[in-house]
Design an enzyme around this catalytic site. Structure first.
Site: not given
Length: 614
Positions: A62, A93, A173-175, A232-233, A235
């Site tokens: 981002h 991210d 700004g730290n991102s 894993l395919g 739940t």
């Protein structure tokens, strides 16, 4: 105190003084590797961290998305460097960029974030509110408030798994910047924080992507691709009596093929114990799609360890569509003072390039206004230096195809340097002779094996059984039927790649790095498409020596895996496997080339019982 009274001398406790000196030393170790990222044209920015002397650095997806493929980066040495986008992981991210102009950049020492514990001292160094206009980053100090935190996807895409939580001050700004341990070693990449007052005031809750997760993705990011995360395919739910049980599973998944079923208990994934559904997602969320990892499960009281190939969370086009919708609008070309946000001078629009609050990623649902057809086109209004432009190649499914082309060249050069015989020209056949044991041979008796590989003809003699093919369909059928004939398409692809190289082989690309047989170190992986088959070459990161060729035919079946055995620098043999089963172990006596004779049988003197196609 009365005038003239002498002040008492203040003496620091030696322990306090030592701790303060250690902290200053750690900051001095860490600061040079911190990067201040600026979007050309004044459209925002963030932070990053150098991880190699040749300029590769990590930041957030981002942070780079408003910039496109080109950005400017400053270091604490007071210099500004051009930088180019390399690869992105929009789900996790993460983004990789490369700073240009040096081959001796200061870079961070990478820690093991699995050793981090709540209460450990840590520090964040970066560019909050883009205040590092003098290129001197801000340092904040605190503790790790928690480890192994899971944050559900923000909007449609971003997911923070197994992340670190800290009370060290994190602000817009730290991102993308580094979080270090008390020794100045890199623990993670800052990503999210919780804010008040219109998203401008930190409330002491910040999150960072663990560096161990980033390490899993480094090879994929260097490939220039847009990469996905693993599933894993199946739940899972947390059992009230303890443990993790499967609540649903796709029968098309490799996990199902390996024996995972409804109500199975999952005990470990990739060597990490899991006791809750949250643990499972924390582990899977740190792994790339396509990896093959160890899985320990329990069915009806019986514990089994197996290897499972992980599926992707998204289909490729689905990932690209979601990513495009998550991109913020491009930065403005011009902006009057009245239109600027309330932040300090030099800062972009409020929250630009930053997460404005917990789970609220900027631009997550913003329209892709004004963006070129390529969502990673450079920012409008920003002139790209020629040196940067030469490192940018657009291609569907890639953040920057240029870096994949670089690694394709490295792959074929290393493959040819370690070729088993001198050349693979059209007028020479590969001839391999040895002794082998078929997996289905109950008594384990060795049989003579002869193999001949040449253009348009692939032949193999195992004992008295001859196998021959002339078309790609024959090769495909050998893998699909999971016979010893699966060795032929692997050897044929190897020979043809040596002869033709990636450009002529067909659709080919450097994939990234992954475990081999569930084991580390991570191996380089190169992919080539040959008709209906996908071939993967896996080679060692240090020796660059080929260790395995996988040939995938039917996606719902196990690929043929040709494992290469060495004695010193010499290839000593092969093991052909399907799943966890060994189909053939071959000890090589000789590997030579000889002129092609169209009518010559594989072994004119052989007394064969039958002749079949693979």
């Amino acid at each position: 105190m009365a005038s003239g009274t002498a002040r008492a001398e203040i003496t620091l406790d030696p322990l306090v003084q030592s701790a303060e000196q250690e902290r200053i030393a750690a900051i001095n170790v860490a600061r040079p590797s911190a990067v201040s990222v600026f979007v050309p044209g004044g459209g925002g920015g963030g932070s990053g961290v150098l991880i190699s002397p040749d300029g590769y650095a990590l930041t957030n997806f981002h942070v780079t998305s408003p910039a496109g493929t080109f950005m400017r980066c400053g270091l604490s040495d007071g210099n500004i460097y051009d930088a180019v986008l390399v690869g992105i992981d929009p789900v996790g991210d993460l983004a990789m960029i490369r700073l240009l102009g040096r081959d001796d950049f200061p870079y961070a020492t990478i820690a093991n974030s699995l050793n981090a514990r709540a209460g450990d001292w840590c520090m964040v160094i970066g560019n909050p509110f883009l205040l590092a206009s003098n290129l001197q980053p801000t340092v904040t100090w605190g503790i790790l408030s928690g480890v192994g935190r899971y944050q559900y996807p923000s909007g449609t895409l971003l997911e923070y798994a197994d992340c670190l939580q800290t009370d060290a001050s994190i602000n817009p700004g730290n991102s993308g910047g580094p979080i270090y341990d008390a020794k100045g070693h890199l623990l993670g990449i800052v990503g999210r924080a919780s804010f008040e007052k219109r998203g401008r005031v930190n409330v002491g809750v910040g999150y960072a992507i663990s560096i161990n997760q980033a390490k899993n993705f480094l090879g994929c990011l260097r490939s220039g691709r847009i990469v996905d995360h693993a599933t894993l395919g199946a739940t899972v739910t947390t059992d009230p009596d303890g443990g993790v049980v499967v609540s649903n599973i796709l029968e098309s998944s490799d996990a199902f093929r390996r024996g995972l079923r409804y109500d199975s208990e999952i005990i470990e994934i990739d060597g990490r114990p899991v006791t809750t559904a949250n643990d499972v997602q924390n582990v899977l969320g740190t792994l790339p799609s396509g990896w093959r990892v160890k899985l320990v499960m329990q069915n009806e009281g019986r514990t089994t360890e197996t290897l499972v190939r992980l599926m992707g969370v998204h289909l490729q086009d689905e990932l690209l569509e979601k990513m495009a919708s998550a991109l913020p609008p491009p930065p403005p070309i011009e902006e009057s003072p009245d239109e600027k946000g309330e932040g300090p001078e030099g800062e972009g629009p409020e929250g630009e390039g930053e997460n404005k609050g917990e789970g609220d990623n900027d631009g997550e649902n913003a329209p892709n206004r004004g963006r070129d057809a390529n969502p990673h086109a450079p920012s409008k209004g920003a002139a790209i230096p020629k040196a940067v432009e030469e490192l940018i190649t657009a291609r569907h499914g890639y953040a920057n195809y240029h870096f994949n082309e670089m690694l394709q060249t490295e792959f074929i050069d290393s493959l040819r340097k370690s070729a088993p015989v001198e050349n693979a020209t059209d007028d020479l056949a590969w001839v391999i002779q040895g002794k082998g044991i078929e997996g289905k041979n109950a008594d384990g008796a060795q049989q003579p094996v002869n193999i001949r590989i040449e253009p348009g003809r692939y032949a193999m003699l195992v004992g008295s059984t001859a196998i021959e093919g002339r078309t790609k369909a024959d090769l495909y059928n050998g893998v699909d039927a999971q016979t010893v004939g699966g060795i032929l398409p692997a050897l044929s692809a190897w020979r043809r790649m040596l002869r033709d190289g990636p450009k002529r082989f067909g659709e080919s690309y450097y994939w990234g790095t992954m475990p081999l047989g569930g084991e580390r170190p991570l191996r380089h992986c190169f992919v080539g498409i040959d008709g209906e088959m996908e071939i993967r070459w896996l080679y060692h990161p240090d020796t660059m020596r080929l260790e395995c060729i996988e040939v995938q035919a039917d996606r719902d079946e196990d690929p043929a895996e040709l494992w290469v055995r060495y004695e010193g620098d010499k290839i000593a043999g092969f093991d052909l496997r399907y799943g966890l089963e060994n189909e053939l172990s071959l000890n090589i006596d000789s590997w030579t080339t000889e002129p092609i004779e169209p009518t010559k049988p594989i072994d004119a003197a052989a007394d064969t019982d039958k002749e079949v196609t693979p």
